[in-house]
Design a protein around this motif. Structure first.
Motif, PDB file in Angstrom:
ATOM      1  N   SER A 302       0.841  -1.202   0.000  1.00  0.00           N
ATOM      2  CA  SER A 302       0.000   0.000   0.000  1.00  0.00           C
ATOM      3  C   SER A 302       0.873   1.248   0.000  1.00  0.00           C
ATOM      4  N   ASP A 325      -5.336   2.971   4.587  1.00  0.00           N
ATOM      5  CA  ASP A 325      -5.761   3.398   3.251  1.00  0.00           C
ATOM      6  C   ASP A 325      -4.637   3.136   2.259  1.00  0.00           C
ATOM      7  N   VAL A 327      -4.506   1.305  -0.552  1.00  0.00           N
ATOM      8  CA  VAL A 327      -4.283  -0.043  -1.078  1.00  0.00           C
ATOM      9  C   VAL A 327      -3.985   0.028  -2.567  1.00  0.00           C
ATOM     10  N   ARG A 328      -2.937  -0.666  -2.985  1.00  0.00           N
ATOM     11  CA  ARG A 328      -2.581  -0.699  -4.404  1.00  0.00           C
ATOM     12  C   ARG A 328      -3.438  -1.719  -5.135  1.00  0.00           C
ATOM     13  N   GLN A 329      -3.671  -1.439  -6.406  1.00  0.00           N
ATOM     14  CA  GLN A 329      -4.411  -2.375  -7.265  1.00  0.00           C
ATOM     15  C   GLN A 329      -3.475  -2.866  -8.361  1.00  0.00           C
ATOM     16  N   LEU A 331      -4.680  -6.330  -6.092  1.00  0.00           N
ATOM     17  CA  LEU A 331      -4.237  -6.905  -4.827  1.00  0.00           C
ATOM     18  C   LEU A 331      -3.349  -8.117  -5.078  1.00  0.00           C
ATOM     19  N   VAL A 356     -10.924  -5.551   1.317  1.00  0.00           N
ATOM     20  CA  VAL A 356     -10.729  -4.178   0.842  1.00  0.00           C
ATOM     21  C   VAL A 356     -12.085  -3.554   0.594  1.00  0.00           C
ATOM     22  N   ASP A 359     -13.243   2.320  -0.970  1.00  0.00           N
ATOM     23  CA  ASP A 359     -12.394   3.509  -0.977  1.00  0.00           C
ATOM     24  C   ASP A 359     -10.923   3.159  -0.781  1.00  0.00           C
ATOM     25  N   ASP A 360     -10.526   1.989  -1.277  1.00  0.00           N
ATOM     26  CA  ASP A 360      -9.129   1.533  -1.217  1.00  0.00           C
ATOM     27  C   ASP A 360      -8.608   1.431   0.211  1.00  0.00           C
ATOM     28  N   GLU A 361      -9.479   0.997   1.108  1.00  0.00           N
ATOM     29  CA  GLU A 361      -9.086   0.798   2.505  1.00  0.00           C
ATOM     30  C   GLU A 361      -9.053  -0.692   2.804  1.00  0.00           C
TER      31      GLU A 361
END
Length: 378
Positions: A302, A325, A327-329, A331, A356, A359-361
């Motif tokens: 992340s 928060d 989080v990279r895409q 996963l 996840v 909101d990328d959390e």
């Protein structure tokens, strides 16, 4: 195991050679040369058949075409009785043991014992009553009945003993393999959790020291010193893991995570009541590893700017929630770290999950019963 098999074979062989020896030495009646030759040849055939039955029975199996070989054994035992007389009666002992071992359970051993016992008793009474008085015949029958039961149960019991010893040996081997596999899984899981966290911290501190080297040499020196101590600590932890002596505490892991995330520029909020830290050692182990795994994932997967660690204790359940928060895409998937954490939680009677939100959390939640006790793997 080897001596049990030798003992079993010796007992069966002793009774297999008894009838040919009795016929050859004319123990009870007189016999011609043809009868002696017949007894020796047929005795060898009976020995081969019975040992084939015995070998399969001690493995917990039945030999191929066993109904045919058992029928042949019955014929070779009972057909020569009238010709060879009482000297041939002892061949019924291995036959009875073969029937008890081969006939299907649950009634096979009972039928295999009572059938030959009755037939043998009648045949022996008929053969002895022709040469002995009634009183001597009765005494001979009592002796025969006792001897028959003792020898048959001895043959059957030793065969069963070898089978049980073989099963015990196989079970012990399987348990040893399971223990070795379990130890490999434990070491792999602990090393993954330990080294993943430590190497991430070393990498972070190394990058920070390089950036500070030209701007703030004193602080860079402090970071390098901290990095060196972290490497030494990791080496000690690796040695402890291999000896299954590595222990972590929730308080230490939260403090370490807070310092590491602060160095990485992550705004970290800790919501843990001090009373919640008074947990059982097993619960502390699981939750401490959860904090370490969450910190490692945050640094690896992340670009987090905020992280919250919350520990609640209500209604007999301990819950640890860790959110971050950035989080990279895409996963990386359900890696071995989360799988190891789920395994730890399950062994303590709880559960662990990670997901996840939109909101990328990333949200990691571990729940444990208040009276958590780590269970050993079978």
């Amino acid at each position: 195991m080897r001596w049990a098999s030798v003992l079993n074979l010796a007992m069966h062989l002793a009774l297999l050679v008894m009838a040919p020896i009795l016929v050859a030495t004319e123990a009870i009646g007189r016999h011609t040369a043809d009868q002696v030759a017949f007894a020796i040849i047929v005795g060898g055939v009976l020995a081969a058949i019975h040992l084939r039955h015995l070998r399969a029975a001690t493995r917990g199996d039945r030999p191929a075409v066993w109904p045919l070989t058992l029928t042949l054994q019955v014929v070779l035992v009972y057909a020569p009785l009238l010709w060879l007389g009482p000297d041939w009666v002892s061949t019924q002992l291995p036959l009875t043991a073969s029937m008890m071992l081969l006939l299907p359970r649950p009634w096979g051993p009972v039928v295999g014992f009572t059938g030959p016992c009755l037939v043998s008793g009648i045949a022996y009474f008929f053969l002895t009553s022709q040469t002995l008085s009634f009183r001597d015949t009765i005494l001979e029958m009592v002796y025969f009945a006792i001897s028959f039961v003792v020898f048959v149960l001895m043959l059957y019991g030793t065969a069963r003993l070898v089978r049980l010893v073989n099963e015990l040996y196989r079970s012990r081997t399987e348990l040893a393999e399971l223990a070795a596999d379990e130890e490999r899984v434990r070491v792999s899981r602990d090393l993954h959790d330990l080294l993943g966290h430590s190497l991430s911290a070393i990498s972070l501190k190394g990058d920070l020291a390089v950036r500070l080297l030209s701007m703030d040499p004193d602080r860079a020196r402090d970071e390098i010193t901290s990095l060196t101590e972290l490497a030494r600590s990791t080496l000690r932890d690796v040695r402890a893991v291999t000896r299954d002596e590595h222990q972590v505490t929730l308080r230490q892991e939260i403090a370490a995570a807070q310092g590491l995330l602060a160095a990485a520029g992550v705004d970290t909020r800790i919501d843990v009541d001090s009373t919640n830290l008074a947990l059982s050692d097993d619960a502390q182990q699981v939750l401490a590893w959860a904090v370490r795994e969450a910190t490692t994932n945050l640094l690896r997967h992340s670009d987090a700017t905020t992280c919250t660690i919350t520990l609640t204790h209500a209604a007999g359940t301990i819950a640890l929630d860790i959110r971050n928060d950035g989080v990279r895409q895409p996963l990386p998937g359900d890696g071995s770290g989360l799988a190891g954490l789920k395994d730890r939680a399950a062994r303590a009677g709880g559960s662990a999950s990670g997901q996840v939100s939109g909101d990328d959390e990333f949200h990691l939640r571990v729940e444990l019963p208040e009276t958590s006790t780590l269970m050993k793997h079978p």
